[in-house]
Each structure stands twice: as structure tokens, then as C-alpha cells.
Design an enzyme around this catalytic site. Structure first.
Site, PDB file in Angstrom:
ATOM      1  N   HIS A  54       4.086   1.388   2.329  1.00  0.00           N
ATOM      2  CA  HIS A  54       5.094   0.847   1.897  1.00  0.00           C
ATOM      3  C   HIS A  54       5.721   1.547   0.879  1.00  0.00           C
ATOM      4  O   HIS A  54       6.864   1.577   0.864  1.00  0.00           O
ATOM      5  CB  HIS A  54       4.510  -0.577   1.278  1.00  0.00           C
TER       6      HIS A  54
ATOM      7  N   ASP B   7       4.644   0.989  13.139  1.00  0.00           N
ATOM      8  CA  ASP B   7       4.988  -0.140  13.976  1.00  0.00           C
ATOM      9  C   ASP B   7       5.866   0.258  14.894  1.00  0.00           C
ATOM     10  O   ASP B   7       7.161   0.029  14.802  1.00  0.00           O
ATOM     11  CB  ASP B   7       5.497  -1.382  13.130  1.00  0.00           C
TER      12      ASP B   7
ATOM     13  N   HIS C 227       0.928  -1.204   0.130  1.00  0.00           N
ATOM     14  CA  HIS C 227      -0.090   0.016   0.168  1.00  0.00           C
ATOM     15  C   HIS C 227       0.895   1.072  -0.116  1.00  0.00           C
ATOM     16  O   HIS C 227       2.164   1.267  -0.029  1.00  0.00           O
ATOM     17  CB  HIS C 227      -0.845  -0.019   1.297  1.00  0.00           C
TER      18      HIS C 227
END
Ligand code: AMP
Length: 279
Positions: free
Chosen positions: A34, A147, A31
């Protein structure tokens, strides 16, 4: 763009790439988030390599390993379009050959927040990332701030093991309404998708409260929680305001930049997000 499936083929191709080499590891189902990492690597490095590998060791027995979304052809087209030079799509047997027993563990940081809800998850992540660093011999490796806990753990692993790679932190890319781009967003029903804005709404509300002078950690968590609880399909797995470096939960007043992070479930779909609060 060269596409390989074995470590031997990767090493052969890697030898011909000009330095510095930037590396982007992903589970795939690409997506915009990324692609932003690949584009950053493209700007900063002479060569860009990527890996697509749905790593079984980072999924728990009741998690979504077998149904994790996969679309190899689309992923490869997107990587090529973003200027990747070399990509490895290894099989599980290639990454974990018979007799493979070595594991990389970062205790402490791996056991809180997402690590507490997903026992063994971060051991799977650090083990596969250590393998990939060994395979790619990258100079720079690009990871998303989305993350945040994973980033901290990888930075610690690199520091502790003197790995010759520089980890680059990249900002979170969001959909128009603020939901962080994620491969798992495809699991959401239209109703869940509409309510998934709750995570970003909560984090932004806490940020606004902090900007307006709120320092009380319980109040800041409560301001965020109210936004999530206003969406009936959302259920909070954890909501944390922690020290940015140690991830120790904060109590009393925030005095330094702190990481507010959360995991929220919509049915079986677990979404995570975070923001740094600057008191
Ligand atoms: P994944 O394929 O989910 O393992 O993600 C591969 C890399 O992309 C990781 O470093 C993630 O942190 C990063 N990433 C995932 N989603 C986003 C996003 N919305 N914005 C920025 N980076 C992201």
C-alpha cells in the site's frame, strides 16, 4: 493530514488541494505494498488523497467481510507518514445511502478467474471505485498489479465511461521470501505462512521455464502447479495462463506476453498472485 468521514467534508477539503491530485483507495490494514502506491502518488502529484473503506458489496455472503482485519489508528499513522494530505473513512451508510441501487458492471472480464470464484465481487469493486472517483475527482488513481484482474477491469470501466482519471499501474511489493504483501497474510498460521511462498515459487518457475524457451501453455501451467503441489497445506483454486488484455485462457503455444495468475487457498485464506510471461 486531514481526516474526514463524509462526502461533504471531503469535497470541502478537496477544493483547497493543488492539482494534480493522486488517489489511493484501500480496504485498509496497510502494508508495504500500500505504502509504495502512496509514495508513487506523492512523487507524481501535487496532492495525495486516500480512502479507507471495507466495502461490503465486494464480499460474498460466506467471505471475510466481518473479520477483515482493521486498524484505523495504525493505518492513519502510516498514511500520514507517507505524506497523504486528505483521507476519507466513510461509513457504509455514507457510501450506500438509503435507496442506493446503481451498480457498475464490467461483464466478461469480471466473470473469469477471481470473478468466477467470487460472484459479484468485481461488481462491488467497480461500483465503489466509480463512487470514489466521483467523490475524489482525482487526476490520477494508483492501483497495484498484484490485483491484475481488478486493474484491467478498472481500466476498462474508466475507458468505457470516459471517466476523467488516469489509472496508474504499480508493481507488486513482496516479502523477503517473495510472498506478495497482503492484508490477508495475517490469517496464515506459521506453517501456512512458510508454505505460502508456493505462489511466487510457482510463478517464478514458470517464468524461468519460459525464459529457457518453453512455449507450451500446458507445460508452463504444469511447471507452476508442481511448485504448489509440493506444499501440502496449499490447494489451488485456479491457475491460469491467459491473454493479458482479454483474460481469455491460452492454449497451444504462447506467442505474446501473457498473464499467469493464480489463487491458492490455505484453509479459509485465499491468496492471489500473478506474473507476466514474456516469450
Ligand atoms: P486493498 O486494500 O487490498 O484493496 O489494496 C489497495 C490497493 O493496494 C490495490 O490497488 C491493490 O492492488 C494494492 N496492493 C495490495 N497489495 C499490494 C502489493 N503487495 N503490492 C502492490 N500493490 C498492492
Amino acid at each position: 493530514m486531514q481526516v474526514v468521514r463524509t462526502v461533504a467534508e471531503f469535497r470541502e477539503a478537496r477544493r483547497r488541494l493543488p492539482a494534480p491530485v493522486g488517489f489511493f483507495p484501500t480496504l485498509g490494514y496497510m502494508h508495504e505494498g500500500h505504502i509504495s502506491l502512496v509514495e508513487r502518488a506523492r512523487r507524481e502529484c501535487a496532492s495525495v488523497v486516500a480512502s479507507i473503506f471495507v466495502n461490503p458489496t465486494q464480499f460474498g455472503p460466506n467471505e471475510d467481510f466481518s473479520r477483515y482485519p482493521r486498524d484505523e489508528a495504525r493505518d492513519l499513522a502510516m498514511l500520514e507518514g507517507a505524506g497523504v494530505d486528505l483521507v476519507i473513512l466513510p461509513s457504509v451508510e455514507e457510501m450506500y445511502p438509503a435507496g442506493d441501487v446503481t451498480r457498475v458492471r464490467v461483464p466478461g472480464l469480471s466473470e473469469v478467474l477471481e470473478g468466477k470464484r467470487r460472484p459479484g465481487h468485481f461488481e462491488g469493486v467497480t461500483t465503489v471505485v466509480a463512487k470514489l472517483f466521483g467523490i475524489t475527482e482525482a487526476d490520477f488513481a494508483y492501483f497495484g498489479q498484484k490485483d491484475a484482474q481488478q486493474l484491467l477491469i478498472i481500466e476498462r470501466m474508466v475507458r468505457d465511461l470516459h471517466m476523467p482519471v488516469t489509472v496508474v499501474r504499480c508493481p507488486t511489493v513482496r516479502e523477503a521470501d517473495g510472498l506478495a504483501c497482503s492484508s490477508r497474510n495475517v490469517y496464515l498460521s506459521p506453517e501456512e505462512r512458510a508454505q505460502a511462498v508456493a505462489l511466487w515459487a510457482g510463478l517464478r518457475a514458470a517464468e524461468a521455464a519460459c525464459g529457457a524457451g518453453e512455449r507450451d501453455t500446458d507445460r508452463l501451467r504444469a511447471v507452476c502447479r508442481e511448485q504448489i503441489e509440493a506444499r501440502p497445506l496449499a490447494s489451488i483454486d485456479y491457475l491460469s495462463l491467459a491473454d493479458e488484455q482479454t483474460l481469455e485462457e491460452l492454449h497451444g503455444l504462447v506467442e505474446r506476453p501473457a498473464l499467469m495468475s493464480l489463487m491458492v487457498s490455505f484453509g479459509n485464506t485465499h491468496l492471489i498472485d500473478n506474473i507476466t510471461l514474456h516469450p
